[in-house]
Design a protein around this motif. Sequence first.
Motif, mmCIF file in Angstrom:
data_model
loop_
_atom_site.group_PDB
_atom_site.id
_atom_site.type_symbol
_atom_site.label_atom_id
_atom_site.label_comp_id
_atom_site.label_asym_id
_atom_site.label_seq_id
_atom_site.Cartn_x
_atom_site.Cartn_y
_atom_site.Cartn_z
ATOM 1 N N UNK A 1 0.831 -1.201 0.000
ATOM 2 C CA UNK A 1 0.000 0.000 0.000
ATOM 3 C C UNK A 1 0.864 1.249 0.000
ATOM 4 N N UNK A 2 0.526 2.211 -0.836
ATOM 5 C CA UNK A 2 1.217 3.495 -0.727
ATOM 6 C C UNK A 2 0.696 4.241 0.499
ATOM 7 N N UNK A 3 1.450 5.212 0.998
ATOM 8 C CA UNK A 3 0.961 5.952 2.166
ATOM 9 C C UNK A 3 0.296 7.257 1.770
ATOM 10 N N UNK A 4 0.522 7.696 0.551
ATOM 11 C CA UNK A 4 -0.222 8.853 0.096
ATOM 12 C C UNK A 4 -0.193 8.886 -1.412
ATOM 13 N N UNK A 5 -1.181 9.531 -1.976
ATOM 14 C CA UNK A 5 -1.195 9.672 -3.421
ATOM 15 C C UNK A 5 -1.556 11.107 -3.744
ATOM 16 N N UNK B 1 -0.797 13.926 -2.429
ATOM 17 C CA UNK B 1 -1.184 14.782 -1.318
ATOM 18 C C UNK B 1 -2.352 14.273 -0.512
ATOM 19 N N UNK B 2 -3.042 13.228 -0.990
ATOM 20 C CA UNK B 2 -4.142 12.672 -0.202
ATOM 21 C C UNK B 2 -3.606 11.479 0.586
ATOM 22 N N UNK B 3 -3.660 11.540 1.906
ATOM 23 C CA UNK B 3 -3.073 10.456 2.681
ATOM 24 C C UNK B 3 -3.897 9.164 2.585
ATOM 25 N N UNK B 4 -3.229 8.039 2.666
ATOM 26 C CA UNK B 4 -3.899 6.738 2.689
ATOM 27 C C UNK B 4 -3.427 6.025 3.944
ATOM 28 N N UNK B 5 -4.363 5.526 4.722
ATOM 29 C CA UNK B 5 -3.984 4.731 5.889
ATOM 30 C C UNK B 5 -3.981 3.275 5.458
ATOM 31 N N UNK B 6 -2.833 2.631 5.398
ATOM 32 C CA UNK B 6 -2.806 1.244 4.936
ATOM 33 C C UNK B 6 -3.487 0.312 5.936
ATOM 34 N N UNK B 7 -3.943 -0.876 5.473
ATOM 35 C CA UNK B 7 -4.731 -1.758 6.339
ATOM 36 C C UNK B 7 -3.989 -2.177 7.601
ATOM 37 N N UNK B 8 -2.677 -2.332 7.502
ATOM 38 C CA UNK B 8 -1.961 -2.790 8.707
ATOM 39 C C UNK B 8 -2.060 -1.743 9.808
#
Lengths: 191, 393, 192
Positions: free
Chosen positions: C177-181, C183-190
């Motif tokens: 999983x990336x952590x952001x794309x 400028x939009x943050x992504x919270x990975x499943x872990x």
Amino acid sequence: MPEPTAQDYQLDPELQSSVILTSLEWVKGWGRRNALWPVSFGLACCAMEMMAVAATKYDIDRFGAGVFRASPRQSDVMIVAGTVTHKMAPRVRRLYDQMPDPKYVIAMGACTVGGGPYVKHGYHVVQGVDLVVPVDIYLPGCPPRPEALIDAFRKLQHRISEKRGDTLRFDAVEKNREDQRRKAAGGEAAG
Amino acid sequence: MSPRAESTSTGEVHEGQPLVGRDLRTEELVFNMGPQHPATHGVLRVVIKSDGEVVRSLEPHIGNLHRSSEKIGEELPYYQWLPYVDRWDYLAAMNNEHVACMAIERLGGLEVPERAEYIRIIVAEVQRILSHLMAIGVYGLDLGAFTPFLHQFRERERGLDLLDHIAGARLLYHYVRIGGVKRDVSKEWIDELEVFLDAVEKRLPDYNTLLLHNHIFQERTCGIGVIDREVAVRWGVTGPALRAAGVSWDTRRDAPYSIYDRFEFDVPVGPSPIAGVAGDCFARHWLRVREVTESVKIVRQALGQMPEGPVMARVPKSYKPPVGEVYVRGENPRGELATYMVSEGKDRAYRIRCRGPSFSNIAVITEVSEGLLLGDLVAMIGSLDIVLGEVDR
Amino acid sequence: MTNESDSQGSEAPPEDPVTLRALALLRKAHPDAVVDAVTTGRHPYIEVTADGLCDACLLLRDHDELLYDCCHLVTGVDRPDDQQIEVVYHLVSYARLPDDEYRKRAEKNDPWVALKVRVPRDKPEVPTVSNVWTGADWHERETYDLVGVIFTGREELRRILLPEDWPGHPLRKDWEFPVEYHGVPIVPPEAQ
Ligand code: SF4
């Protein structure tokens, strides 16, 4: 705060029946509130319920919000109905930027509130539309029933007439930018 | 001669046809339609290269609604993944669930009780009626007729209420489960359903007066956007669009799944006897109207044959089908939905791939839209009746 | 075959007639192309070599007894344990409708045939079939997009669902999983 009335100014009784005193803000809010033009912006499943609200049985026109416009430049409330993906996010932002002020956003559905069912493993789903545009009303549900959307509209109208529309909303976009700015500044200071 | 002039219903060239289509060439213009556009049915984006009003070429850009349901299927147990299936084609949630459950059951060799099979067919066909009603109404909307939309929503709301009663949701039900269905249907519900079917049958002629027999509607759709047999098959177009092109194929009849072989129904095939040619927008619209009648027939027969009994098989708590793969397809309102599923003996799938009918149906516009007028392009996309949730999954 | 499946409690599982027919004709025309075949069960398939894929597909499409005129689905399955990627093709025919007897004979009930190609995971190159069936075009692009199979010999292979600059191919088993794309943050499943 109750609006001032003619009595508060101790006018001549003659005049009291023919003069209405109020603040300009209140009149503007009253006008806005009862003529909301949503931009018809269907993204996914929730858009079907948005259509149902506009159609025969639920008929949002009763609440003065039935003029769905195809162009963001003609509308003042955006119902983000459906999943916002990373590919779509810049476009949502652009649509929002194109809307004239004052503008309001209803985040309809669990997906727009916080990623909804896709929050965990859905790699391509933005985890809440408030990361992209500021949101006024959060409307949970998957999909929310039409009654709920009507309620969201009523809440928004209430808000507008109380003039709180602009001050109360939580701007996660700004916060995110702020965070990043702070992080960058911190990084530089540390480096 | 411009293709439009070639293919009007009467076959004659109208005055005032654009010159550009014939010999005069003007500057080409590239512009963008969508993703926020009322006629793209969601978030389809089409980049059009046009010469005046005539489309020279176009390219659909999809993926704006890619919600990674295939990845989620690898991460979650089967029963937890089922709700995501509803969200592929959100206008045909019951049909999606039906096909997905069949795939999961076939992986593990589960048998479904007889009554559950009948209930599945009934809800799937009711869903098909509702989906086609929506398609009919929204197609009117695309062409500028608002009234049919309001009319069809009256019947649609009735049908949604019916499904709401048994499933507890209006749109995305999670009603068909692995091994059966969630709940049995009551006698009262069946009575309600019969009232609904009568209402649909009674109202259909009204819709036809508004659209199918409407001269303006015919002018806008007859001979427009013709997808002929060869093109349709080559691109993998399925469902009403394929049958409108003259291919008599309905998975329910020709490769019957579930218990569809126990019912009598016609498979209408284009061209429509009313007007138009095979594979045009009119034929596709006409076919949907006909299919509503056929679905009503199937539901009536199913109600007549439905036995008593349990509606849920005994499914182990942690359902682990053996190692293997399946490929199951079923006829959705928009075409053939197929699921390819690979199991490694775990409680979750190793790989899931869904073939959404709209995915192939929309791909074909790259080829057939050349030479259409811009206004007809809207008619064309509308008549394919795509749902973006399924294109992007 | 017919007798086998008709007898109750049969010893050998019923064979799939359409796969058998395709297999026989393929073996006759291109014996080198066929690697392996499974003709029984719920998912019979024919495994062909990557080089022989185009010949096999052309035969399946054009032979009078086969006429598979539509490519229903193209998929990739990542198998890191074997260091392989399987590319699976499902073909259907609208020109030849199945006979009524078919359902009784086959376990899968449905007259499609499946082709499989196995390619090494570090060099997943398969020749395209989009010139055989136009409809395979978008399916190949999607398979490239999500699984990272490279289809050669076709016009440019671009991503179709994900944005052009998306990191990696998400349906690979080892994708992260990336952590952001943008400028939009992504919270990975872990992290959830
Ligand atoms: S919240 Fe549910 S119904 Fe709404 S778009 Fe998301 S998945 Fe669809």
